[in-house]
Design a protein around this motif. Structure first.
Motif: not given
Ligand SMILES: Cc1cc2nc3c(=O)[nH]c(=O)nc-3n(C[C@H](O)[C@H](O)[C@H](O)COP(=O)(O)OP(=O)(O)OC[C@H]3O[C@@H](n4cnc5c(N)ncnc54)[C@H](O)[C@@H]3O)c2cc1C
Length: 499
Positions: A470-499
């Motif tokens: 569960e924590q691994r999944a939560r941490e990947l969501e946190v990362f997905a939000r950070e990645a969203d804030a780093h990329g181009l606007p069109e790359w955003r996934t709204d925090g969803y992580s498929a990893a």
């Protein structure tokens, strides 16, 4: 060495520190090193990861700032050049000298003016020994084959330095840690109250969700674009910080064959942008716009990307540049201080405020001048604590021991298991983004590869840090939000992580 995070958090409540520093960007880390080198017992609390604020989002230049010279800010330029040359000497593995090409259009007067400015720039720098030179348009074409040179009067080549900003913060932190400083990331200081001759700070552990108390004889706020007013008890001393947003894009190097950095007119306004080889990419930036959004999460917006690509096209021989050439992006906030409430002007110099009760704050300034800023604060605090006031860091080497430039031949390659484990144990890494954005720089240098690597990184971290599924999944969501804030606007996934 900084050490593992949980152990450092535990040490925050050990006895009374001489100083508690709030903020783990370059300014806070510099102050931690300065005071630890004076013999102070130092604690530092950073509410997110070390360097996760502006200090990992800069143009990565250690420079005098030609621009400040053009604005007649001679003392800023002189001090910055002195610090640039000192850092190149003290941290040779982290601060590299680089040639910068600057084109000149506008006729003989413009050429003479630029040459005079560059002469002054060189004259103010005592250490580098490198002097600017003229470069013919055909010579410029050899250095930057993609550049449009048809209408140039001439070009000049001058010298400045570049670094890896997050690596520099961690290297300074490692030096402070090796002198006994306790450096805790994901620890937000929520309040500071006087208690006799000391202060009691309430600190929220952002990973475990606990609150911890730290006691210190003095407090230093180095919170950058975050107003110290958000810390209860520090509000009466706060300044008005007016953030300005600066965006950088990272592009594939083959689209910009470069043998030097370039400092180029945007063609849109009277600003210039840097186009700088950095690791195996090209960094392009920056924008400079007033920012009124959330300080925790500045994002790259479509207009930022359009501006930088238009500025690049203005300088290119062919116009075939597209958003597909962009592999990463980031937005940062300049902690500008509003010196005059009625005015829209804000100073880029640092501002220091201090109160009677051994509370001091510093904001503004530059990555380049962090050591001198730290010395300024360190001298005052040392006076309060009865420690030596003489400068201590002017000749103190900054070894690159724990940083990626040493351990990874290319920060644009996914980090190995051994690297990840070492970053966890030695630099306090405890989230996926700590590894992929600031120890390795994969999130900047190849956004999509970083997303793809995140699952494997999380697996290694789960093993070392004992995460449940569960924590691994939560941490990947946190990362997905950070990645969203780093990329181009069109790359955003709204925090969803498929990893
Ligand atoms: C786009 C851009 C380009 C730049 N380029 C250059 C350059 O090329 N060269 C150069 O010399 N300078 C450059 N600068 C300036 C330089 O990056 C900054 O001056 C410097 O990084 C500021 O460092 P800092 O430590 O003061 O702030 P930050 O790095 O933002 O650190 C402040 C820290 O305080 C933490 N914090 C806030 N509140 C709390 C709390 N309550 N408890 C605990 N922690 C808290 C934050 O999380 C943050 O990590 C650039 C700036 C920008 C924005």
């Amino acid at each position: 060495m900084i050490g593992a995070r949980d152990a450092n958090v535990g040490r925050l409540s050990d006895g009374v520190f001489d100083t508690l520093i709030v903020g783990g960007g370059i300014t806070g880390m510099g102050i931690a090193l300065d005071l630890a080198a004076r013999g102070a017992r130092v604690a530092l609390a950073e509410k997110a990861d070390f360097a996760s604020g502006t200090s990992s989002r800069s143009s990565k230049l250690v420079h005098g700032g030609l621009r400040y010279l053009a604005q007649y800010q001679f003392s800023v330029t002189r001090e910055s050049l002195e610090e640039r040359d000192r850092l190149a000497r003290l941290a040779p593995d982290l601060v590299a000298t680089l040639p910068f090409l600057i084109p000149c259009r506008g006729g003989p007067l413009a050429v003479a003016r630029l040459a005079a400015g560059l002469s002054l720039y060189d004259a103010m720098s005592h250490g580098s020994g490198r002097r600017f030179t003229h470069c013919s348009p055909s010579g410029a074409q050899r250095l930057a084959p993609w550049m449009r040179v048809d209408d140039l009067d001439t070009t000049f080549v001058y010298w400045d330095c570049q670094t890896d900003d997050a690596a520099l913060v961690l290297a300074v932190g490692a030096q402070a840690g090796s002198r006994g400083a306790v450096l805790a990331n994901y620890c937000a200081v929520v309040s500071v109250q006087p208690d006799g001759d000391r202060h009691v700070a309430v600190i929220r552990d952002g990973i475990r969700g606990h609150e911890t108390i730290a006691r210190a004889r003095s407090i230093v706020c180095a919170t950058g674009a975050w107003s110290p007013g958000s810390i209860r008890g520090a509000s009466e001393h706060s300044l008005t910080v007016r953030p300005s947003k600066g965006v950088h894009l990272f592009l594939k190097r083959d689209r910009f064959p470069l043998r030097c950095a370039c400092y180029l007119p945007t063609g849109i306004d009277n600003r210039l942008i840097f186009v700088v080889p950095w690791h195996d990419r090209v960094l392009v930036g920056t924008t400079d716009t007033d920012y009124g959004g959330a300080v925790d999460r500045p994002t790259v917006e479509p207009e930022d990307v359009d501006y930088l690509l238009a500025a690049l096209r203005h300088n290119r021989r062919d116009f075939g540049l597209s958003r597909d050439d962009v592999v990463g992006a980031q937005a940062g906030l300049r902690p500008l201080v509003r010196t005059d409430q009625a005015s829209t002007r804000a100073s880029r110099e640092e501002h220091v405020w201090s109160a009677d009760n051994r509370v001091i704050g510093i904001t503004g300034g530059k990555l380049t001048t962090y050591r001198r800023m730290a010395e300024r604060v360190g001298t005052t605090v040392a006076g309060w604590l009865g420690l030596p006031r003489a400068p201590v860091t002017r000749d103190l080497p900054i070894a690159p021991r724990t940083v990626n430039v040493e351990s990874s031949p290319s920060p644009s390659i996914a980090p190995s298991e051994a690297q990840i484990n070492r970053w966890i144990r030695e630099t306090g890494a405890c989230r996926v983004g700590d590894v992929l954005a600031r120890r390795s720089r994969l999130l900047l240098l190849d956004h999509r590869s970083a997303i793809r690597a995140s699952g494997a990184v999380a697996d290694v971290m789960a093993g070392e840090l004992d995460w449940s599924n569960e924590q691994r999944a939560r941490e990947l969501e946190v990362f997905a939000r950070e990645a969203d804030a780093h990329g181009l606007p069109e790359w955003r996934t709204d925090g969803y992580s498929a990893a």
